[in-house]
Motif scaffolding. Sequence first.
Motif, PDB file in Angstrom:
ATOM      1  N   GLU A   1       3.675  -3.561  -9.202  1.00 46.79           N
ATOM      2  CA  GLU A   1       4.183  -4.666  -8.576  1.00 46.79           C
ATOM      3  C   GLU A   1       3.625  -5.954  -9.164  1.00 46.79           C
ATOM      4  O   GLU A   1       4.515  -6.847  -9.507  1.00 46.79           O
ATOM      5  CB  GLU A   1       4.136  -4.787  -7.039  1.00 46.79           C
ATOM      6  CG  GLU A   1       4.771  -5.773  -6.409  1.00 46.79           C
ATOM      7  CD  GLU A   1       4.229  -5.774  -4.897  1.00 46.79           C
ATOM      8  OE1 GLU A   1       4.085  -4.765  -4.316  1.00 46.79           O
ATOM      9  OE2 GLU A   1       3.982  -7.002  -4.272  1.00 46.79           O
ATOM     10  N   LYS A   2       2.154  -6.027  -9.066  1.00 46.18           N
ATOM     11  CA  LYS A   2       1.511  -7.208  -9.655  1.00 46.18           C
ATOM     12  C   LYS A   2       1.714  -7.175 -11.228  1.00 46.18           C
ATOM     13  O   LYS A   2       2.043  -8.406 -11.892  1.00 46.18           O
ATOM     14  CB  LYS A   2       0.056  -7.156  -9.257  1.00 46.18           C
ATOM     15  CG  LYS A   2      -0.361  -7.525  -7.868  1.00 46.18           C
ATOM     16  CD  LYS A   2       0.036  -8.800  -7.529  1.00 46.18           C
ATOM     17  CE  LYS A   2      -0.383  -9.382  -6.301  1.00 46.18           C
ATOM     18  NZ  LYS A   2       0.261  -8.721  -5.039  1.00 46.18           N
TER      19      LYS A   2
ATOM     20  N   SER B   1       3.507  -3.308   3.670  1.00 45.86           N
ATOM     21  CA  SER B   1       3.519  -4.484   2.600  1.00 45.86           C
ATOM     22  C   SER B   1       2.973  -5.731   3.341  1.00 45.86           C
ATOM     23  O   SER B   1       3.612  -6.665   2.993  1.00 45.86           O
ATOM     24  CB  SER B   1       5.025  -4.395   2.380  1.00 45.86           C
ATOM     25  OG  SER B   1       5.567  -4.511   3.202  1.00 45.86           O
TER      26      SER B   1
ATOM     27  N   LYS C   1       4.870  -8.808 -12.219  1.00 48.81           N
ATOM     28  CA  LYS C   1       5.010 -10.297 -12.031  1.00 48.81           C
ATOM     29  C   LYS C   1       4.331 -10.997 -13.244  1.00 48.81           C
ATOM     30  O   LYS C   1       4.103 -12.421 -13.014  1.00 48.81           O
ATOM     31  CB  LYS C   1       4.430 -10.678 -10.965  1.00 48.81           C
ATOM     32  CG  LYS C   1       5.214 -10.216  -9.394  1.00 48.81           C
ATOM     33  CD  LYS C   1       4.729 -10.965  -8.158  1.00 48.81           C
ATOM     34  CE  LYS C   1       5.544 -10.481  -7.222  1.00 48.81           C
ATOM     35  NZ  LYS C   1       4.698 -10.597  -5.845  1.00 48.81           N
TER      36      LYS C   1
ATOM     37  N   GLU D   1       2.336   1.848  -7.152  1.00 47.83           N
ATOM     38  CA  GLU D   1       3.502   0.662  -6.897  1.00 47.83           C
ATOM     39  C   GLU D   1       2.748  -0.603  -6.646  1.00 47.83           C
ATOM     40  O   GLU D   1       3.276  -1.541  -7.133  1.00 47.83           O
ATOM     41  CB  GLU D   1       4.210   1.004  -5.434  1.00 47.83           C
ATOM     42  CG  GLU D   1       5.314   2.249  -5.543  1.00 47.83           C
ATOM     43  CD  GLU D   1       5.637   2.303  -4.058  1.00 47.83           C
ATOM     44  OE1 GLU D   1       5.624   1.623  -3.100  1.00 47.83           O
ATOM     45  OE2 GLU D   1       6.014   3.898  -3.861  1.00 47.83           O
ATOM     46  N   LYS D   2       1.480  -0.701  -5.889  1.00 46.95           N
ATOM     47  CA  LYS D   2       0.922  -2.252  -5.705  1.00 46.95           C
ATOM     48  C   LYS D   2       0.512  -2.612  -7.244  1.00 46.95           C
ATOM     49  O   LYS D   2       0.627  -3.795  -7.262  1.00 46.95           O
ATOM     50  CB  LYS D   2      -0.357  -1.843  -5.009  1.00 46.95           C
ATOM     51  CG  LYS D   2       0.048  -1.287  -3.613  1.00 46.95           C
ATOM     52  CD  LYS D   2       0.603  -2.622  -2.609  1.00 46.95           C
ATOM     53  CE  LYS D   2       0.734  -2.026  -1.253  1.00 46.95           C
ATOM     54  NZ  LYS D   2       1.853  -2.762  -0.558  1.00 46.95           N
TER      55      LYS D   2
END
Length: 400
Positions: free
Chosen positions: A28-29, A237, A32, A24-25
């Motif tokens: 997520e980046k 988070s 972006k 997920e981490k």
Amino acid sequence: MSIIVQKFGGTSVANESSREKVIEKIIEKKNKGHKIVVVVSAIGRKGDPYATDSLISLINTQYINKRDLDLLMSCGEIISSVVLSNMLTQKGYSTQVLTGGQAGIITDENYGSSKVLSVNTDNIKNKLENNNIIIVAGFQGITSQGDITTLGRGGSDTTAVLLGEALKSEFVEIYTDVDGIMTADPRVVPDAQVIDTINYSDLYNMAEDGAKVIHPKAVEIAERSNLKVKIRNTLSSSDGTTVLRRQGIIDYNDKKIISSITYKDRRTQIIIDNIKNKGKIQSVMNLLTESNISIDLINFSLETNMFTIDDENVMLAEKILSENGYIYSINRDCCKISVVGHKMKGIPGVMSRIINSIFRENIKILQTSDSHSSIWVLVKTKDAIKAMRSLHKEFNLGEK
Ligand code: ADP
Ligand code: MG
């Protein structure tokens, strides 16, 4: 498009559900719009099947050369890199897994604790062009002769920061199992608080004095190129801690003159009476350092000389001291507590507050020492937790 390096420690990749959080981490980046380079440690800690210690336990270490041992130890990170890559590809992301050597980390031949000589990012840069997420096995490199090496414990932190530096990444994220750099090890001081921002030098001092949340070498590398580092929790988070260069002048009115309290266990104190040894003391330092025994907390006075060494060097140190005719006494099972904070510089009374708060708990102080940004206190290991909790309270570190 900026490059971000994300490093995930052993506990972050320990099991299926924590690995989901890791993915997920990363995603997520990636979503972006950043280019992502991931650095991973081996799966889990001691006892877990593919952790570094478990790999070592497969062999009899008396019958292995250092080169082969590094080959074995490097496997843990390779395994976790492929596992993460596999999870990302299942979700539709394209990845490229690289060993440390393939990622361009060139080291000397000092197996087990190799020094990185250069970082060649050509391969990573080429592979990043095709929208790949790059996953690099941490903690390892390669010699110019093509032999696999390892960087020493905590070496994945170093890999991440070195790649961040060489790739001119926007920042490096070090993901671990706590919410950031804290005012003390939360396993020791339960009301320890996350420090929102910290400067390189305070963090370096903490790391050097035992706060294993980041390796001191990694902090040193980040500082030399002013690379922004964030320490964050894989399982939450929260914003974590941002590590930056010290800003502006020191605000002496700040009620927190101390950043944190940390400790190094397994210390042994050695006391040498100068009079009984008739001034021979000068050579003791040379004798011990020649045998690679590192010494700290050095207090030399006219009468007595004291210093500490790591427990694992005690047998060798005793042999050297007795062979050279020294009369000495030895104090095992000690713990070196460090009170760290550049803001304490020039503030009167910090040492007396430290001493009083430990005395209040009826704990004996075996030795003290100080620099402009740290004060060290040596106590017996059995007293260390109580002493640290008392210091934490004395300096209001439990208050946000
Ligand atoms: P990783 O496997 O992610 O590299 P480490 O075990 O090396 O993790 O480092 C994280 C641990 O560092 C935490 O679980 C915590 O117990 C310990 N630690 C020690 N001192 C501190 C501190 N001041 N702040 C945060 N964590 C600390
Ligand atoms: Mg670590």
